[in-house]
Each structure stands twice: as structure tokens, then as C-alpha cells.
Scaffold this motif. Structure first.
Motif, PDB file in Angstrom:
ATOM      1  N   TYR A 599       2.895  58.624  45.529  1.00 43.45           N
ATOM      2  CA  TYR A 599       1.478  59.263  45.101  1.00 43.45           C
ATOM      3  C   TYR A 599       1.714  60.991  45.554  1.00 43.45           C
ATOM      4  CZ  TYR A 599      -1.222  55.529  43.364  1.00 43.45           C
ATOM      5  OH  TYR A 599      -1.641  54.485  42.433  1.00 43.45           O
ATOM      6  N   ARG A 600       2.079  60.992  46.788  1.00 44.74           N
ATOM      7  CA  ARG A 600       2.021  62.685  47.342  1.00 44.74           C
ATOM      8  C   ARG A 600       2.846  63.310  46.590  1.00 44.74           C
ATOM      9  NH1 ARG A 600       5.364  65.639  50.275  1.00 44.74           N
ATOM     10  NH2 ARG A 600       6.535  63.532  51.000  1.00 44.74           N
ATOM     11  N   LEU A 601       4.215  63.024  46.121  1.00 44.84           N
ATOM     12  CA  LEU A 601       4.983  63.632  45.366  1.00 44.84           C
ATOM     13  C   LEU A 601       4.659  63.926  43.700  1.00 44.84           C
ATOM     14  CD1 LEU A 601       8.528  62.549  46.651  1.00 44.84           C
ATOM     15  CD2 LEU A 601       7.502  64.693  47.121  1.00 44.84           C
ATOM     16  N   GLU A 606      -0.659  69.070  41.530  1.00 42.24           N
ATOM     17  CA  GLU A 606      -1.535  69.122  40.504  1.00 42.24           C
ATOM     18  C   GLU A 606      -3.095  69.301  40.993  1.00 42.24           C
ATOM     19  OE1 GLU A 606       1.351  67.090  37.898  1.00 42.24           O
ATOM     20  OE2 GLU A 606       0.481  66.562  40.115  1.00 42.24           O
ATOM     21  N   ILE A 607      -3.271  68.424  42.170  1.00 43.85           N
ATOM     22  CA  ILE A 607      -4.666  68.336  42.600  1.00 43.85           C
ATOM     23  C   ILE A 607      -4.963  68.917  44.040  1.00 43.85           C
ATOM     24  CG2 ILE A 607      -5.380  66.670  41.032  1.00 43.85           C
ATOM     25  CD1 ILE A 607      -5.113  64.701  43.356  1.00 43.85           C
ATOM     26  N   SER A 624      -5.200  51.223  40.363  1.00 50.70           N
ATOM     27  CA  SER A 624      -4.191  52.087  39.392  1.00 50.70           C
ATOM     28  C   SER A 624      -2.908  51.790  39.649  1.00 50.70           C
ATOM     29  CB  SER A 624      -4.598  53.430  39.355  1.00 50.70           C
ATOM     30  OG  SER A 624      -5.813  53.886  38.979  1.00 50.70           O
ATOM     31  N   THR A 625      -2.498  51.636  40.758  1.00 52.60           N
ATOM     32  CA  THR A 625      -1.114  51.478  41.271  1.00 52.60           C
ATOM     33  C   THR A 625       0.046  50.842  40.634  1.00 52.60           C
ATOM     34  OG1 THR A 625      -1.909  51.690  43.677  1.00 52.60           O
ATOM     35  CG2 THR A 625       0.426  50.822  43.484  1.00 52.60           C
ATOM     36  N   SER A 626      -0.137  49.713  40.113  1.00 54.52           N
ATOM     37  CA  SER A 626       0.667  49.058  39.435  1.00 54.52           C
ATOM     38  C   SER A 626       0.907  49.747  37.837  1.00 54.52           C
ATOM     39  CB  SER A 626       0.244  47.475  39.022  1.00 54.52           C
ATOM     40  OG  SER A 626       1.453  46.968  38.130  1.00 54.52           O
ATOM     41  N   PHE A 627      -0.276  50.128  37.479  1.00 51.67           N
ATOM     42  CA  PHE A 627      -0.254  50.933  35.947  1.00 51.67           C
ATOM     43  C   PHE A 627       0.491  52.018  36.066  1.00 51.67           C
ATOM     44  CE2 PHE A 627      -2.857  53.403  33.029  1.00 51.67           C
ATOM     45  CZ  PHE A 627      -2.191  52.955  31.975  1.00 51.67           C
ATOM     46  N   PHE A 628      -0.056  52.817  37.449  1.00 51.50           N
ATOM     47  CA  PHE A 628       0.456  54.310  37.590  1.00 51.50           C
ATOM     48  C   PHE A 628       1.982  54.081  37.604  1.00 51.50           C
ATOM     49  CE2 PHE A 628       1.813  57.645  40.124  1.00 51.50           C
ATOM     50  CZ  PHE A 628       0.941  58.706  39.815  1.00 51.50           C
ATOM     51  N   ILE A 629       2.584  53.023  38.698  1.00 45.06           N
ATOM     52  CA  ILE A 629       4.074  53.163  38.792  1.00 45.06           C
ATOM     53  C   ILE A 629       4.756  52.870  37.587  1.00 45.06           C
ATOM     54  CG2 ILE A 629       5.634  51.670  40.225  1.00 45.06           C
ATOM     55  CD1 ILE A 629       4.234  53.649  41.804  1.00 45.06           C
ATOM     56  N   ASN A 634       4.418  58.795  32.563  1.00 44.48           N
ATOM     57  CA  ASN A 634       3.067  59.185  33.369  1.00 44.48           C
ATOM     58  C   ASN A 634       3.310  60.650  33.461  1.00 44.48           C
ATOM     59  OD1 ASN A 634       1.325  59.707  35.307  1.00 44.48           O
ATOM     60  ND2 ASN A 634       1.554  57.824  36.375  1.00 44.48           N
ATOM     61  N   PRO A 635       2.448  61.395  33.118  1.00 40.80           N
ATOM     62  CA  PRO A 635       2.334  63.005  33.255  1.00 40.80           C
ATOM     63  C   PRO A 635       2.360  63.388  34.625  1.00 40.80           C
ATOM     64  CG  PRO A 635       0.148  62.456  32.622  1.00 40.80           C
ATOM     65  CD  PRO A 635       0.938  61.102  32.652  1.00 40.80           C
ATOM     66  N   TRP A 636       2.035  62.732  35.687  1.00 42.09           N
ATOM     67  CA  TRP A 636       1.872  62.982  36.917  1.00 42.09           C
ATOM     68  C   TRP A 636       3.410  63.131  37.616  1.00 42.09           C
ATOM     69  CZ3 TRP A 636      -2.751  64.391  39.376  1.00 42.09           C
ATOM     70  CH2 TRP A 636      -3.671  63.792  39.086  1.00 42.09           C
TER      71      TRP A 636
END
Length: 797
Positions: A599-601, A606-607, A624-629, A634-636
Motif C-alpha cells: 500500500y505504501r509503495l 499519489e496521495i 479493498s485489499t483482495s480486490f486491490f492486490i 490497477n493504476p495505483w
């Protein structure tokens, strides 16, 4: 030398005498006789082996008067902290460090609303709940006037002022605020929306996702009828709060068709910030025509959770969205007016003075619009986001407060219909009211006033305050709220997850958890039909999260192990983890540090650091974690500060490398010693425990616990780079009831029943709680007398 020895002996003796004197003047009285004013008849009280009072009165007024006295005897300083938060007067007692907290709560409007509620109550005719409340307050004030005040007041050089019904309304206001998640979430969602756009928001779970679990509704069609009987951030600011926040909860009620006894089973564990004392105060009240064993909030005379011999009530957080933010357009000619429709309206400007201990008062200007108070000056995230005024519209401040009436009615209810009628009186905070009874009914009501929002409004993004259509003006009827009455499944469960659609087919927006806890309970209950409360202990204490190991295995699958030959043994732990969080596990130690660095990297570029911290403290992170990973696009993933475009694999590889090097430095080369217990600190902090050496006196520190973010036995902590996690919240009690033997149900508190440091019940349950043990909740007089010492007799003056 002999004279020195004698002098030292005298000094030591004096020290012992002083300590014994302090103990004697600050210790609660649990037996003997006390004369107190305001009683009509004597009240008999037995304190069982864990200090829970069983109060036998001859009428309602005397019984609630006694409850107030006893509650104050054990929890007066906790009451003090709660009422001072709710009235915005912490700085008066604790000094300038708390001024910003007072500014925040006064601006939000809780003290003013408490005063309005108090005035409204005084205009009404006498009611049973008002008379009981006033009797309780009289008991509290009798203790303040003549009882052994707790040590904290001596340390602060203060004596408490008299307690009032306004203080109770302020306390319920603070409770309502802790359930209002919007202030911690909506500024962040609005920031991402404005700065980065929907593509970035869509990579998070701002709304529920298909893989999340919903609470099924079952509207009433079968009810059994009883027989006739009787930092520079809001996050860092709130870290200063000397009282815990109410965060979540689990509860489930099982019908007789799925229990071995053939009777209803009831379970509840409310998730609240760790504190000393813990939140709930237990009391068993008995007088002619009434008996109730309740869990009381400090300063509140009626149990929010509890049971009689014929019914039980419990609660969890509904997590509904009941607060909106409106960005206002100022009048170019007048900074004290704002646009609303085709006109400019003047702000209502209030000036208040905050008393500060040892210093001059601090002036506070509050601006109020038709939407509510302007929050820029007290919420740094809003201040940083826009220079325009942003007003808070909150359901709690927009309807009459009938909380005391609702609680009284639920405690005194004779049947399921009376509980439903009481639940309808709750407008905010949103509560899931859980119910079971001795004749087989089980039920759940989502109790809250649900606003009908305009289609123009996204409930988590600041709305246009100049458009009158964006302001809610109506409520859905309570009969359309989510609920389940005697469902065919044979159980009802709530775990802060999204209820299914209202009757009109709409999903009501909120800050819901993903439902992993709900699913684990549901899977367990579906597996058999012969449950006992002893069997349910294993469910209530489970520390498994199924989604976390799936996420970890996905990450491992995207990493080339040849880049980590030095740590080859680590992969065995990561691949074989089943999601348990027992203290001897290795995988959680790796997993949470790895997730933090991902999450940090991914997000900090961006924020920024402050917004990242805010995100890690929201429901969105867990949801969000599972969906995010697992989102390869993912643009992040891309670091906006570099020329090249980083990929998912780049972030995973870099995060794992940092994680493993940090853990090696922290715990050594031997991976078998990276046990979860080394990363966990479990401590229940006292309001004065932030100052050394008072932490050693007042805080309650326990052994390492199986901390986790989203298993049934939820022991929550914040992700951080340090890799040492302080458990911030967990079950504030665990309750299990079988209506086949309701007089002997189970419970446990995280620390103890008393908040008085010199009480033997200050932390006598801490080891029970940490080790997953329970104690009895007695209701039969013979059991009570056997477990108690001599009674305490409260006699009329």
C-alpha cells in the motif's frame, strides 16, 4: 548508622501508612451498610465473585437510585471522561492538549444538541424512563457528594461537579459520533475523486463488490405470541480521546431448531476500543415485576445489551451512511453568507468560550448553514482539500433524540412487538438490534432513520451545497428498513456487513465491512443443528480469516523465488498459511508488513503520507485489499515520481524485499522465531496512562493476543512500517446465552468490572479474556449468594 537505619524505617513506615490511607479513602465499598439520601426503602446488593452487583429493590425508583450510586462507585472517572467529551469540556479538566478535541465536538454540534434534547425532555410530562433516569442521576450525585471518590480526582486536584441528565444526552451524542464513519472517510474519497479521478477510485471498494457478503432480509410473516405474563489529521486528533471509540461487533441468534436444547441461543461481542476500564458495566436489577441483567454504558441507566428471563437484546453497528458533506459557495460580497438556490443566506454565527485548565479561556467561532456546521477549521483533511466552507449534515442532529426511551422500553419489553416498537424510536446512530426470546422468536432490525437522498448525491463525495435538491428532506419508513424475523434458515447474523436491499429494491449506502466474519459464522451454523453455547465458544473465539491467505498466495504466485534465495524457507509459511492468527504463527508477521509496504509503495506517491494513514484506518482498506492486490491493471501500481511505469510485479517484488530485510533486522535470521506474538502489544490504556509513571499504575497490559483485522474474534490494529502492532480494539464483552438455562449464561470483560484502581475487580478478568475463558452471568438468587460475600445494604438516610 543506627540513626540512619531508624530514620529509613520511619520513612518506610510513613510511606506504607500513606499508601494504606490512600487505599482506604479511594476503595469502593462492597459490603456492610451505607445510608444514602433519596431512598424510600432499603436496597440489598450482592456483588458476585467478579464484582457484578445484583441489586434487589422494592420499587423501580429505589433500584435505579442504587444503580446510579453503585455505577458511580466503580466507574465515576469513566463517566467524567465520557460526559466531558460529549459536552466539549475536556480542556477544563485535562489542560490545553485537549482544546482541539473540545473545538471539534462543539463545532460538530453534540453539546448544543444535548442541551436541546434536555430542554425538550423538561417540557414533557413525567414518564417511566424519565423518572428512572432521574433516580439514577440522584444516586450518582449521592456518591459524588458522600462516597469515596477515585484516585484520579486527587491526582488532578479536582472534585467532580454534579451529574445531570444533560450529561447523559452528551454521552449518547459521543456514542453516536463514534458510529459516524463519514468524517474519517468522505474527505479521503473526495480527495481521490478530485485529484486522481474515477479510475483510481474504481480500483478500491468504495461501494460493495460482488464477492462481499450481504445480510439477508426476512420481513415478518411469523411471530410467536407469548402467553400472558409480566495528528495534523482527524485521525491523530482523535488519538487524543481519553475514551474509546465504538467500532464494530458480531452478534448471532439461533432458533431452537438448530440448538441441542431446542431453545434459542444468543451471542454478542461488541467491538470497541481497548481501554481501562473497558466500556461495559454489568448490573442485574430486580424489583417487583421486573428483572434485567444489562450491560451499561458509563452514565447511562439502561442496558444497551442485556437479557431478562424471557428475552435478550444485543447490538452491532449498522454502519449505514448517515452523514453528508456539502461544499458551499460564498457570497463574493459577503464572506458571512453562502449561496443556496438563487439566493444568499447568512451563516448563523455562534461564539463560545472554552475553559482551559491553568490558562486563559479560548474563544471559538462556529458557523452554521442550513446544512449544518462548517467543519473546515476543526478537520484538517477538509481544510487541506478546499478553501470553500464545507458543512456537515448529520442525521443525529436532525431528529428528536429518544434514545433513553428506546433503551428503557427494550429493557422492560414483554414481547418481540415491544422491542420492535422501541427499535423504531432510534434515529441515530444506526444499530443492528438483535433479539431472541424464550418462546422461540429470533429477530434483527436495522434501527435508524434512513434519509432519502437525491440521485445527484454520491454519499461519500462532497455535494454541491448551493443546489437545494442535494439536501435530504425525507426518511424511509421504518417498515422498509432491513430486518429479519424468524427466517427459515433458523438464524440471524450481523457483523457490520451490508444488509440486502430495502423493500424498494435499493441498497442503502454505508461503510460496511466485507462480510468475512458473517460468512464464517453462517458456514458454522449451517454445518449442524445441535448447537450448544459451549460449542459456540469456539465460533466466538475463532481467529481465522479465509481471504488473507488467498491474497498472500496470489502475491507469492507473481514473484520469482530466485530473487529471494536467502529467504527460501519463508515461502513455505506464506503458501501453507490457513489464515489463522494464533500467536505462534509465522505467516501473519510477514503478511501484514508486506501488505503495508504494498500500500505504501502504491499509494503514497499519489496521495501523500497523511492520506495513506487515513486510508489504512478506514473500512475501505479491509474491504479493498483482495480486490486491490489482484488487479493487474490497477493504476495505483505506477509510481508517478518516476519516468518508467511500474507494474504489479515490480511493487510486489520491492515490497517483499523490504519486508524480509526489515523482519530479519527486527527478529533475526531464524525465521521460526518470527512468531506473531512478537509483533503484538495488547494493552488497555487509561485516560491518565499516557503520562509516565501513571501508565504503570492504571494501564492494563496483557499477554500477546491472536490479533487480526477481520476474523470473528476481531482484535484490530493499524498497519504500520514499524511492524509492531498495538491492538486498538476488540470484543468489549463476549456473551453467550441458552434460553434453556437463561439464569446461567456466559460472559467476560476485557479487564474487569470496576474502574477504581484499588478495587479487586479492576483487572481480575484480564487473563480470562486473553485466554478465551468465560464466567457466569448469574440470575438465580441461590447462585448469587453462593458466589458473593456479605451483602451491601443501602439504607434510607
Amino acid at each position: 548508622m543506627k540513626k540512619i537505619g531508624i530514620a529509613f524505617g520511619v520513612f518506610l513506615l510513613l510511606g506504607v501508612v500513606v499508601i494504606l490511607l490512600l487505599i482506604s479513602v479511594h476503595t469502593p465499598q462492597y459490603e456492610g451498610k451505607i445510608k444514602i439520601q433519596g431512598l424510600e426503602n432499603s436496597v440489598e446488593v450482592y456483588f458476585d465473585e467478579h464484582g457484578i452487583p445484583h441489586i434487589y429493590g422494592q420499587n423501580e425508583k429505589d433500584t435505579y437510585h442504587a444503580l446510579g450510586y453503585l455505577h458511580a462507585q466503580d466507574r465515576l472517572f469513566q463517566m467524567e471522561m465520557m460526559r466531558r467529551v460529549g459536552t466539549g469540556t475536556l480542556a477544563e479538566l485535562l489542560g490545553e492538549e485537549l482544546v482541539d478535541i473540545d473545538r471539534f465536538f462543539r463545532t460538530l454540534g453534540i453539546p448544543a444538541y444535548a442541551s436541546i434534547t434536555t430542554a425538550q425532555l423538561q417540557e414533557e410530562y413525567s414518564t417511566p424512563w424519565r423518572e428512572a433516569t432521574e433516580a439514577y442521576i440522584s444516586g450518582v450525585n449521592e456518591f459524588i457528594e458522600n462516597g469515596n471518590l477515585p484516585l484520579e480526582y486527587r491526582l488532578l486536584g479536582q472534585k467532580p461537579r454534579a451529574f445531570s441528565i444533560n450529561d447523559i444526552h452528551a454521552i449518547t451524542g459521543y456514542m453516536s459520533f463514534t458510529f459516524a464513519v463519514a468524517l474519517k472517510t468522505d474527505p479521503l474519497v473526495t480527495l481521490i475523486h478530485r485529484k486522481l479521478g474515477d479510475n483510481y477510485l474504481n480500483a478500491l471498494s468504495v461501494e460493495m463488490l460482488p464477492e462481499h457478503h450481504f445480510i439477508p432480509n426476512h420481513y415478518p410473516d411469523s411471530i410467536k405470541t407469548p402467553l400472558k405474563t409480566t495528528k495534523p489529521s482527524l485521525i491523530s486528533l482523535l488519538d487524543k480521546l481519553p475514551v474509546p471509540e465504538l467500532e464494530g461487533s458480531n452478534s448471532w441468534v439461533v432458533s431452537g431448531k438448530k440448538s441441542k436444547s431446542g431453545q434459542v441461543l444468543f451471542a454478542n461481542d461488541t467491538h470497541i476500543g481497548f481501554s481501562s476500564p473497558s466500556v461495559w458495566y454489568e448490573a442485574h436489577l430486580i424489583y417487583p415485576g421486573f428483572e434485567f441483567y444489562g450491560n451499561h454504558l458509563a452514565g447511562v441507566p439502561f442496558g444497551l445489551v442485556g437479557h431478562s428471563r424471557h428475552h435478550s437484546i444485543g447490538l452491532t453497528m449498522f454502519e449505514n451512511d448517515d452523514q453528508d458533506f456539502f461544499e458551499l459557495e460564498l457570497d463574493p460580497q459577503n464572506p458571512n453568507a453562502y449561496k443556496y438556490g438563487e439566493e444568499y443566506l447568512p451563516f448563523e454565527i455562534l461564539n463560545e468560550s472554552i475553559t482551559v485548565k491553568g490558562q486563559e479561556p479560548v474563544n471559538l467561532e462556529i458557523k452554521k448553514s442550513i446544512h449544518g456546521p462548517v467543519m473546515n477549521g476543526v478537520v484538517p483533511e477538509i481544510e487541506a482539500l478546499t478553501s470553500n466552507p464545507v458543512a456537515s449534515w448529520w442525521v443525529y442532529l436532525n431528529e428528536k433524540n429518544r434514545a433513553l426511551e428506546a433503551l428503557y422500553r427494550m429493557n422492560h419489553a414483554k414481547d418481540i412487538h415491544e422491542v420492535a416498537q422501541a427499535a423504531e424510536l432510534i434515529h441515530a446512530p444506526g444499530l443492528n438490534i438483535m433479539y431472541g426470546d424464550s418462546i422461540g422468536n429470533i429477530a434483527w432490525w436495522a434501527a435508524a432513520k434512513l434519509p432519502i437522498r437525491s440521485e445527484k448525491v454520491h454519499s461519500k463525495i462532497f455535494a454541491d451545497g448551493s443546489d437545494p435538491e442535494t439536501l435530504p428532506s425525507q426518511w424511509y419508513p421504518f417498515t422498509e428498513n432491513p430486518m429479519s424475523i424468524n427466517p427459515v434458515s433458523g438464524y440471524v447474523i450481523t457483523a457490520n456487513n451490508q444488509p440486502d436491499t430495502l423493500i424498494n429494491g435499493k441498497l442503502f449506502p454505508g461503510y460496511y465491512y466485507p462480510g468475512e466474519r458473517w460468512k464464517r459464522v453462517a458456514d458454522a451454523l449451517e454445518s449442524r443443528n445441535d448447537w450448544t453455547i459451549n460449542d459456540l465458544k469456539d465460533v466466538q473465539l475463532e481467529t481465522v480469516n479465509e481471504r488473507s491467505p488467498e491474497t498472500l498466495r496470489y502475491i507469492v504466485g507473481q514473484i520469482d523465488r530466485r530473487d529471494f534465495e536467502e529467504f527460501d524457507a519463508v515461502f513455505k509459511y506464506m503458501e501453507n498459511w490457513k489464515g489463522d492468527h494464533q500467536v505462534n504463527e509465522i505467516a501473519p508477521t510477514i503478511y501484514y508488513k508486506l501488505i503495508y509496504h504494498i500500500y505504501r509503495l502504491s499509494m503514497e506517491d499519489e496521495i501523500g503520507e497523511a492520506a495513506l494513514e487515513a486510508y489504512l484506518n478506514t473500512f475501505m482498506m479491509i474491504r479493498s485489499t483482495s480486490f486491490f492486490i489482484q488487479n493487474e491493471e490497477n493504476p495505483w501500481w505506477d509510481d508517478v515520481n518516476t519516468l518508467e511505469k511500474e507494474s504489479q510485479g515490480d511493487i510486489f517484488k520491492k515490497s517483499l524485499a523490504i519486508t524480509l530485510q526489515e523482519l530479519k533486522a527486527q527478529f533475526g535470521d531464524d525465521i521460526t522465531k518470527w512468531r506473531w506474538e512478537k509483533s503484538i502489544i495488547a494493552e488497555h490504556p487509561h485516560p491518565l496512562g499516557s503520562k509516565k509513571p501513571l501508565d504503570k499504575i492504571f494501564n492494563v497490559k496483557t499477554q500477546a493476543t491472536p490479533a487480526n483485522e477481520e476474523s470473528i474474534n476481531k482484535l484490530a490494529f493499524n498497519l504500520n512500517g514499524e511492524g509492531i502492532y498495538r491492538v486498538r480494539s476488540g470484543p468489549a464483552m463476549r456473551i453467550l446465552i441458552d434460553f434453556a438455562d437463561v439464569a446461567r449464561s456466559y460472559s467476560v470483560l476485557p479487564t474487569g468490572q470496576s474502574g477504581n484502581r484499588f478495587s479487586p475487580y479492576y483487572k481480575d478478568q484480564a487473563d480470562l479474556f486473553a485466554n478465551g475463558k468465560y464466567r457466569w452471568q448469574y440470575m438465580d438468587r441461590n447462585d448469587i449468594i453462593k458466589s458473593a460475600g456479605e451483602p451491601l445494604i443501602l439504607k434510607p438516610e
